[in-house]
Design an enzyme around this catalytic site. Sequence first.
Site, PDB file in Angstrom:
ATOM      1  N   ARG A 136       8.954-115.096 -56.621  1.00 12.22           N
ATOM      2  CA  ARG A 136       8.697-116.562 -57.089  1.00 12.22           C
ATOM      3  C   ARG A 136      10.040-117.196 -57.214  1.00 12.22           C
ATOM      4  NH1 ARG A 136       5.877-113.746 -61.201  1.00 12.22           N
ATOM      5  NH2 ARG A 136       3.628-114.213 -61.268  1.00 12.22           N
ATOM      6  N   LYS A 146       6.435-113.658 -64.981  1.00 11.47           N
ATOM      7  CA  LYS A 146       5.968-114.432 -66.115  1.00 11.47           C
ATOM      8  C   LYS A 146       5.533-113.806 -67.136  1.00 11.47           C
ATOM      9  CE  LYS A 146       3.651-118.076 -63.175  1.00 11.47           C
ATOM     10  NZ  LYS A 146       2.406-118.631 -62.977  1.00 11.47           N
ATOM     11  N   HIS A 171       6.943-121.719 -52.707  1.00 15.44           N
ATOM     12  CA  HIS A 171       5.872-120.919 -53.275  1.00 15.44           C
ATOM     13  C   HIS A 171       4.907-120.250 -52.102  1.00 15.44           C
ATOM     14  CE1 HIS A 171       4.300-118.866 -57.054  1.00 15.44           C
ATOM     15  NE2 HIS A 171       2.880-119.196 -56.419  1.00 15.44           N
ATOM     16  N   ARG A 189       5.954-117.195 -50.743  1.00 10.10           N
ATOM     17  CA  ARG A 189       5.392-115.822 -51.773  1.00 10.10           C
ATOM     18  C   ARG A 189       3.790-115.493 -51.219  1.00 10.10           C
ATOM     19  NH1 ARG A 189       5.159-113.173 -56.691  1.00 10.10           N
ATOM     20  NH2 ARG A 189       3.350-113.806 -58.063  1.00 10.10           N
ATOM     21  N   HIS A 220       0.724-109.943 -60.641  1.00 11.51           N
ATOM     22  CA  HIS A 220      -0.308-110.490 -60.848  1.00 11.51           C
ATOM     23  C   HIS A 220      -1.086-109.634 -62.265  1.00 11.51           C
ATOM     24  CE1 HIS A 220      -1.310-112.857 -57.213  1.00 11.51           C
ATOM     25  NE2 HIS A 220      -0.250-113.602 -57.863  1.00 11.51           N
ATOM     26  N   TYR A 239      -6.347-114.030 -51.932  1.00  5.61           N
ATOM     27  CA  TYR A 239      -5.798-113.896 -50.677  1.00  5.61           C
ATOM     28  C   TYR A 239      -6.770-113.139 -49.698  1.00  5.61           C
ATOM     29  CZ  TYR A 239      -1.363-114.845 -52.832  1.00  5.61           C
ATOM     30  OH  TYR A 239      -0.421-115.467 -53.562  1.00  5.61           O
TER      31      TYR A 239
END
Length: 306
Positions: free
Chosen positions: A161, A184, A252, A255, A278, A287
Amino acid sequence: MSLISPQARDALQHWLETQKSLKGASENTLKAYNADTVDFITFMTSYKSEPQGLAALSRITTRDMRAWMAATRGTDVGARSLARKLSSVKSFYRWLSEREGFEPTAVLTIRAPKFQKKLPRPLAVDAAKAMIETVEFQTPHAWVAARDSAVLTLLYGCGLRISEALGLTGADVPLPDTLRIFGKGGKERVVPVLPAAREAVQVYLRVCPHPLEPTSPLFRGIRGGALNPRAIQEVMAKARMQLGLPATATPHAMRHSFATHLLSAGGDLRSIQELLGHASLSTTQAYTAVDTARLMEVYDRAHPKA
């Protein structure tokens, strides 16, 4: 917070602290939770014309929930944003009902509005490479050109990120074979560093005019402070106009491109999930939809409908 009773305010604060300490929620997530739940309680206070203490909150009905959702949509809040707000309120109610011992069915059974999930918008392989090369020509300063190229190479080559790339410090260089990244919510992951990314950073370091201490940010702004993400967004905006790429060609998107190109090359979803950090595999599965969508585009071009 003035329209919220002290009881409700204290409960909300306690819940937010729980989300941070036990679930590792990020500051941005906590701000969203707080804003969404405050809006909900404020609406209920006005709608019912009485303070919404814990007892009042426990008596919220399905009709009340529908009134809140209708009023929220009436302020031009989209279906996606309303679904997020509802998710925040439900999370708060799960916690509150367990603590206070009431039945939260009226809140938890309300369905979120349907919306079309946006698929990630990756760049093609040649477009991603062209973007990295083109950002170098957006500045007269050689070291800034090297910096911008290095940042994008990390986004695309390591799936970082923008906040993670700009969070690197002098202690992280020279870049090792693998980087330990805290994403995150403080979630930790290890990502391999490609030789191209390592070399791009070394090129930048050789020409960067600002001294680099172990605690200093690796990527610097013109005056030597930490590089603002906005600078990378702006240089990509200039480059994508020159390349004729859409507005979705953002930091982004680099990524997203990393993940999509790995999947196309045969990478498995679990490995890509770990590389991206994730929390849920369902996030990474987006994806797969991207890959399928591209396959169908190729199919349609090869077999046009009559």
